[in-house]
Scaffold this motif. Structure first.
Motif, PDB file in Angstrom:
ATOM      1  N   UNK A   1       0.898  -1.442  -0.158  1.00 52.62           N
ATOM      2  CA  UNK A   1      -0.165  -0.098  -0.068  1.00 52.62           C
ATOM      3  C   UNK A   1       0.882   1.134  -0.120  1.00 52.62           C
ATOM      4  N   UNK A   2       0.428   2.313  -0.605  1.00 51.85           N
ATOM      5  CA  UNK A   2       1.058   3.559  -0.691  1.00 51.85           C
ATOM      6  C   UNK A   2       0.912   4.110   0.684  1.00 51.85           C
ATOM      7  N   UNK A   3       1.740   4.969   0.960  1.00 56.43           N
ATOM      8  CA  UNK A   3       1.681   5.890   2.199  1.00 56.43           C
ATOM      9  C   UNK A   3       0.492   6.841   2.182  1.00 56.43           C
ATOM     10  N   UNK A   4      -0.410   6.747   3.077  1.00 56.74           N
ATOM     11  CA  UNK A   4      -1.635   7.384   3.069  1.00 56.74           C
ATOM     12  C   UNK A   4      -1.968   8.218   4.340  1.00 56.74           C
ATOM     13  N   UNK A   5      -3.086   9.013   4.248  1.00 61.90           N
ATOM     14  CA  UNK A   5      -3.655   9.555   5.194  1.00 61.90           C
ATOM     15  C   UNK A   5      -3.824   8.557   6.538  1.00 61.90           C
ATOM     16  N   UNK A   6      -4.575   7.622   6.297  1.00 60.13           N
ATOM     17  CA  UNK A   6      -4.764   6.433   7.269  1.00 60.13           C
ATOM     18  C   UNK A   6      -3.613   6.151   8.077  1.00 60.13           C
ATOM     19  N   UNK A   7      -2.280   6.148   7.351  1.00 62.15           N
ATOM     20  CA  UNK A   7      -1.046   5.652   7.994  1.00 62.15           C
ATOM     21  C   UNK A   7      -0.550   7.076   9.092  1.00 62.15           C
TER      22      UNK A   7
END
Length: 535
Positions: free
Chosen positions: A37-43
């Motif tokens: 997964x790409x780094x996102x706001x969830x991370x």
């Protein structure tokens, strides 16, 4: 021998085997979604929610540096060599040992609970414990039949249970949601909040002391208001983070491998990583998904897994490395005020206000020059250089630094060089084993024992911290001997590090030392006939 996937492709598998092969494939696909997964706001949200807890942990733990001094001015019965009131040495030791002792219990307990009940179900409970215990400290009193120091020790043990629970929970939740490529940095970002919490403890202490300057100079008893304010402010970040922790979703790996619901885990991954969902997940067993048969946690399975040398040596390596690290880390971090006084940093005689200001300033220097830069460099290099090289390098450099500081203590302590070496030691603690001993146990074990093993490793560290505090209390004025012993302990950490695997850029499943091709072996309550009939 043919795998289930090969049999499925050839049409040779029974209906049940076909269903199991499909579920295994769904599991691998779902795990790949997380790992790639790409780094996102969830991370970012996971990092912030977990990080605020470590900020609070550090603030609550390390305020004791200045609080023990403040308590001495109000409740101390003896005077030190600078004509200032102080608590007795064993009272001070009790206050400093209390939180690591409680943490040891919390790490073991919450580590086990997270693997048994789920990460989400208990995430936030540790913050509630910390908040209640911190408030209890701030309002503790003293009377003819009640000594405030002993009341504070009790509250700090309770607080330590909450602090300890944060370690395995935050580490495992972060690692299980992170992608393989950025997992190390995400875990370091969470743990680095410890450094900011240490800095905040010193800054708040300084601000409060300066705010009470006139009152303190008028009457030393006014320090009683100051220490309560310093301690009580530790409740604020914990309360802020509590709601968000209670709404963190269950990790898909727990849902998949421990709750054994592959379909739900796949949907949770899509909600979290694709749609950016960050919602309250309700434990709803009415969802029509088959429960799969897979390796399950039990005392027998635990013994079987860790009776294999390749697994046992990893647990011993992570546990002893953390033990060695915390012997040094907590001697320096919890006794910085004593060390600063012994090397005559900001030396004052009989002035309560100035002594408090100088102690806060000294701790701010140590944090800004050592702890925070060390965490920063670890963040930059942990997913590039790897965990083992950083940990080995850190232990080797610390061995050399403590050897120099111990064997030339008489000369170095009389100059500014000791302060510089102390900052350098703090730097390599954090750009070294203090960071990596937190990261590796959150990666190197299978999902069903990941939190338990992290808790065991962390608890080993706190055992080292407790032993170190008692040892330092008996040798407070033999800092040179203490540093020589630390040099020896650090070199043993090099050898224990050789037992752990390099976890950089490897998936959690690959690190588990278990077969992932046919991890799911069946479906609970299903037979070939029932599966065929259902089809």
């Amino acid at each position: 021998m043919f795998s289930d996937t090969q049999r499925l492709a050839d049409g040779q598998a029974s209906p049940l085997r076909q269903k199991v092969a499909i579920l295994n494939e769904r599991r691998r696909t779902a795990l790949a979604e997380i790992d790639k997964a790409a780094f996102s706001g969830f991370h970012v949200k996971i990092c912030l929610v977990a990080g605020v807890g470590f900020f609070t942990d550090a603030y609550d733990i390390f305020t004791i540096n200045i609080v023990t001094v403040m308590l001495g001015f109000v409740y101390g019965a003896i005077k030190d060599d600078k004509d200032l009131q102080t608590l007795g040495p064993w009272q001070i030791t009790g206050l400093k040992v209390a939180t690591p002792a409680g943490s040891l219990v919390g790490q073991l307990l919450f580590g086990w609970l997270a693997d048994t009940l789920g990460r989400k179900r208990i995430y936030g409970v540790e913050l509630i414990i910390m908040t209640v215990a911190t408030f209890g400290q701030a309002v503790s009193g003293q009377g003819p039949g009640l000594n405030i120091v002993y009341m504070l020790i009790v509250w700090r043990v309770i607080m330590g249970v909450g602090v300890g629970g944060d370690y395995p929970l935050s580490a495992v939740i972060t690692s299980e949601f992170a992608s393989t490529r950025t997992r190390g940095r995400l875990m370091v970002a969470v743990f680095a909040c410890q450094g900011w919490g240490q800095l905040a403890a010193s800054l708040v202490g300084l601000v409060v002391v300066v705010a009470f300057k006139d009152a303190i100079q008028h009457s030393t008893t006014q320090v009683d208001y100051a220490w309560r304010l310093v301690v009580g402010l530790g409740c604020i970040p914990a309360v802020i983070a509590l709601y968000f922790r209670l709404t963190v979703p269950e990790t898909p790996r727990f849902t998949m491998d421990i709750a054994r619901n592959v379909g739900r885990a796949a949907r949770d991954i899509r909600n979290a990583l694709t749609a950016g969902g960050y919602t309250v997940y309700v434990d709803d067993d009415t969802i029509d998904e088959p429960r799969v048969s897979a390796p399950r946690a039990s005392s027998g399975d635990f013994l079987t897994y860790f009776s294999r040398l390749e697994n046992l040596k990893v647990l011993f390596g992570t546990a002893y490395s953390w033990f060695a690290l915390d012997v040094a880390f907590y001697i320096l971090a919890l006794n910085s005020n004593t060390i600063l006084t012994l090397i005559n940093f900001g030396d004052v005689y009989g002035d309560v206000y100035k002594s408090l200001v100088h102690l806060c300033e000294g701790n701010i220097i140590l944090t800004l020059a050592g702890y925070i830069p060390g965490f920063g460099l670890s963040f930059l290099l942990i997913d590039v250089w790897g965990r083992k090289p950083i940990q080995i390098m850190g232990f080797i450099v610390l061995t050399i630094l403590f050897w120099i500081m111990g064997f030339d203590y008489t000369n170095i302590s009389q100059s500014g060089n000791f302060m510089a070496l102390l900052c350098l030691a703090n730097f390599f603690l954090n750009f070294g084993p203090n960071t990596t001993t937190f990261v590796v146990p959150g990666e190197a074990f299978p999902t069903r024992y990941r939190s338990t093993a992290h808790g065991i490793s962390a608890a080993s560290g706190k055992l080292g911290a407790v032993i170190a505090q008692f040892a330092f209390a008996g040798a407070t004025y033999r800092v040179d001997v203490t540093l020589k012993v630390l040099s020896f302990v650090m070199i043993t950490g090099v050898f224990s590090t050789l037992l752990i695997p390099e976890t950089n850029q490897r998936t959690l499943e690959d690190l588990s030392n278990e077969d992932q091709e046919a991890y799911i072996t069946g479906i609970v309550g299903r037979t070939d006939e029932s599966v065929s009939h259902q089809a």
